[in-house]
Design a protein around this motif. Structure first.
Motif, PDB file in Angstrom:
ATOM      1  N   LEU A 105      36.425  44.593  48.251  1.00 23.03           N
ATOM      2  CA  LEU A 105      35.603  44.711  47.144  1.00 23.03           C
ATOM      3  C   LEU A 105      35.724  43.472  46.267  1.00 23.03           C
ATOM      4  CD1 LEU A 105      33.456  46.964  46.211  1.00 23.03           C
ATOM      5  CD2 LEU A 105      35.442  48.016  44.758  1.00 23.03           C
ATOM      6  N   SER A 106      36.671  42.689  46.543  1.00 20.51           N
ATOM      7  CA  SER A 106      36.894  41.418  45.800  1.00 20.51           C
ATOM      8  C   SER A 106      35.648  40.421  46.025  1.00 20.51           C
ATOM      9  CB  SER A 106      37.930  40.768  46.278  1.00 20.51           C
ATOM     10  OG  SER A 106      38.142  40.570  47.654  1.00 20.51           O
ATOM     11  N   TRP A 114      30.483  35.286  39.001  1.00 17.99           N
ATOM     12  CA  TRP A 114      30.331  33.866  38.837  1.00 17.99           C
ATOM     13  C   TRP A 114      28.786  33.597  39.441  1.00 17.99           C
ATOM     14  CZ3 TRP A 114      33.478  32.006  35.963  1.00 17.99           C
ATOM     15  CH2 TRP A 114      34.879  32.325  36.073  1.00 17.99           C
ATOM     16  N   THR A 115      27.947  34.530  39.755  1.00 18.38           N
ATOM     17  CA  THR A 115      26.570  34.092  40.263  1.00 18.38           C
ATOM     18  C   THR A 115      25.438  34.886  39.270  1.00 18.38           C
ATOM     19  OG1 THR A 115      26.347  36.176  41.633  1.00 18.38           O
ATOM     20  CG2 THR A 115      27.017  34.100  42.468  1.00 18.38           C
ATOM     21  N   ILE A 116      26.153  35.410  38.343  1.00 20.20           N
ATOM     22  CA  ILE A 116      25.488  36.001  37.111  1.00 20.20           C
ATOM     23  C   ILE A 116      25.652  35.017  36.032  1.00 20.20           C
ATOM     24  CG2 ILE A 116      24.841  37.920  35.597  1.00 20.20           C
ATOM     25  CD1 ILE A 116      25.361  39.888  37.730  1.00 20.20           C
ATOM     26  N   PRO A 117      24.747  34.448  35.528  1.00 20.59           N
ATOM     27  CA  PRO A 117      25.277  33.240  34.294  1.00 20.59           C
ATOM     28  C   PRO A 117      25.848  34.090  33.048  1.00 20.59           C
ATOM     29  CG  PRO A 117      23.188  32.767  35.248  1.00 20.59           C
ATOM     30  CD  PRO A 117      23.364  34.073  35.726  1.00 20.59           C
ATOM     31  N   SER A 153      35.632  28.852  42.689  1.00 21.59           N
ATOM     32  CA  SER A 153      35.866  28.333  44.184  1.00 21.59           C
ATOM     33  C   SER A 153      36.171  29.078  45.132  1.00 21.59           C
ATOM     34  CB  SER A 153      36.755  27.123  44.031  1.00 21.59           C
ATOM     35  OG  SER A 153      37.909  27.649  43.968  1.00 21.59           O
ATOM     36  N   TYR A 154      36.587  30.524  44.936  1.00 22.23           N
ATOM     37  CA  TYR A 154      36.801  31.326  46.069  1.00 22.23           C
ATOM     38  C   TYR A 154      35.518  31.970  46.510  1.00 22.23           C
ATOM     39  CZ  TYR A 154      41.580  31.427  44.631  1.00 22.23           C
ATOM     40  OH  TYR A 154      43.111  30.940  44.394  1.00 22.23           O
ATOM     41  N   LEU A 155      34.352  31.834  45.996  1.00 26.79           N
ATOM     42  CA  LEU A 155      33.075  32.410  46.633  1.00 26.79           C
ATOM     43  C   LEU A 155      32.943  32.039  48.255  1.00 26.79           C
ATOM     44  CD1 LEU A 155      30.911  31.829  43.668  1.00 26.79           C
ATOM     45  CD2 LEU A 155      31.246  34.154  44.518  1.00 26.79           C
ATOM     46  N   THR A 165      25.049  37.801  50.403  1.00 25.75           N
ATOM     47  CA  THR A 165      24.977  38.568  49.080  1.00 25.75           C
ATOM     48  C   THR A 165      24.193  39.815  49.142  1.00 25.75           C
ATOM     49  OG1 THR A 165      25.090  36.278  47.854  1.00 25.75           O
ATOM     50  CG2 THR A 165      23.934  38.240  46.992  1.00 25.75           C
ATOM     51  N   PRO A 166      23.195  39.944  49.749  1.00 23.28           N
ATOM     52  CA  PRO A 166      22.523  41.235  49.899  1.00 23.28           C
ATOM     53  C   PRO A 166      23.453  42.196  50.647  1.00 23.28           C
ATOM     54  CG  PRO A 166      20.903  39.383  50.712  1.00 23.28           C
ATOM     55  CD  PRO A 166      22.424  38.869  50.599  1.00 23.28           C
ATOM     56  N   GLY A 167      24.271  41.780  51.362  1.00 22.39           N
ATOM     57  CA  GLY A 167      25.353  42.817  51.994  1.00 22.39           C
ATOM     58  C   GLY A 167      26.336  43.094  51.127  1.00 22.39           C
TER      59      GLY A 167
END
Length: 371
Positions: A105-106, A114-117, A153-155, A165-167
């Protein structure tokens, strides 16, 4: 020397949320502290080897690191109120949820933060508020930027990109849908009292997805999950017993199927990589922190992520719970996976041939002495 134990963790840390709510529920004499940046980079890094949360400094000066280790320690000292269900199926289910929340879930936690400003800005502000409480917020954001940049940076490490991302978002939909339906009938995951599974799921769901303002919309139509989170924040009052008959409610089956089909396929890949390394290095006392990259899939979306070997240490705890169940959890696993009666499930949770133990906060191969 401190007179009581001290728990160090920020509100934005999901693993700290897990241990904080557990400690509150147990009524433990533990002081909760949001560490400053100087504490993180100083005494905490010196004591446990890296800048990380949560950590606990016990009254005798001993340090604990990793949420599972912290909970294990306090459970050994104060088992009541019980948070590990006694039934084999519920016990395994709680352990599976800990591995899922901590290590799968991480992906959702990092994606939404980190992808939503709006969330990224909020997180950086929280890092500055906690780490540099004395500094003006604009200055604190600049000074704390290296910590925030490291988290962002862990993305790619976890395989989060435009393809997967959709998954990740589909996984969140499955998790929240199952929990909302389940909590319409029960206060907690396995009945009237909270379990290790509750604290584990609460960590990322509350500390990342709900508390971050840009993803709170996910909970707008989830009143039962919001009630559950409110209960955990209040110390998770006991409202009854664990469900009779070692029942794992069917409403949770989609969540467990998600974990067993996606995460445990990845864990089998990881365990295979550890086994291959051990076969090639028979005298090795430890395995590298990572063993390259490998493919994975999340809700049908394929990607690549780093083979972080510590995950095996978490996974083998669930495999141990399965082995201890001695077949008594098989019927539930078949139901959750939609398999026919009598179908073999013993290899769904991959056996561990080269188990790891933690020594000086690092995983080493059990039975081998590091050089």
């Amino acid at each position: 020397m401190a007179s009581v134990a001290v728990h160090y963790g920020w509100l934005v840390s999901p693993y700290s949320a897990k241990t904080r709510t557990y400690i509150k529920h147990k009524g433990l004499a533990v002081q909760d502290v949001q560490p400053t940046a100087s504490q993180l980079m100083g005494v905490i890094r010196r004591s446990v080897g890296r800048l990380i949360m949560p950590t606990v400094r016990l009254a005798d000066g001993t340090w604990l690191q990793d949420s599972s280790v912290i909970i294990d320690h306090f459970e050994s000292e104060a088992p009541e109120p019980l948070v590990v269900p006694p039934g084999p199926s519920q016990r395994l289910a709680a352990s599976l949820l800990e591995v899922f929340a901590d290590e799968w879930l991480s992906m959702a936690s990092l994606h939404y933060r980190w992808t939503i400003p709006e969330n990224a800005a909020f997180a950086r502000g929280e890092f500055a508020r906690c780490g540099l409480p004395w500094a003006p917020r604009f200055l604190g954001r600049r000074m704390i930027a290296s910590i925030a940049d490291k988290m962002e940076s862990y993305l790619p490490v976890l395989g989060i990109d435009e393809v997967t991302t959709p998954g990740v978002e589909a996984m969140v939909e499955v998790v929240l849908g199952a929990l909302e339906a389940h909590f319409a009938a029960h206060p907690y995951l396995f009945g009237g009292r909270p379990s290790l599974g509750d604290f584990s799921l609460f960590g990322p769901l509350w500390a990342h997805l709900y508390r971050d303002p840009g993803s709170r919309f996910l909970f707008e139509d989830k009143p039962n999950i919001r009630r559950w989170m409110d209960d955990l924040l209040r110390g998770a009052p006991v409202r009854g017993a664990f469900l009779e008959g070692d029942e794992v409610p069917a409403a949770l089956d989609p969540l467990f199927a998600c974990a067993l089909e996606d995460q445990w396929a990845w864990i089998r890949t990881l365990v295979g990589a550890v086994d291959a390394y051990c076969a090639e290095n028979p005298d090795a006392a430890r395995v590298p922190r990572a063993l390259g990259e490998a493919g994975f899939a999340i809700r049908g979306r394929a990607g690549r992520r780093k083979l972080v070997t510590f995950v095996q240490w978490k996974a083998q705890r669930a495999r141990a719970a399965y082995d201890a169940a001695d077949g008594q959890a098989d019927a539930w696993l078949r139901r959750a996976l939609g398999l026919e009666d009598g179908a073999e499930v013993s290899d769904v949770l991959t056996p561990i041939s080269n188990p790891l133990i933690l020594r000086d906060f690092k995983p080493v191969l059990k039975g081998r002495v590091p050089s």
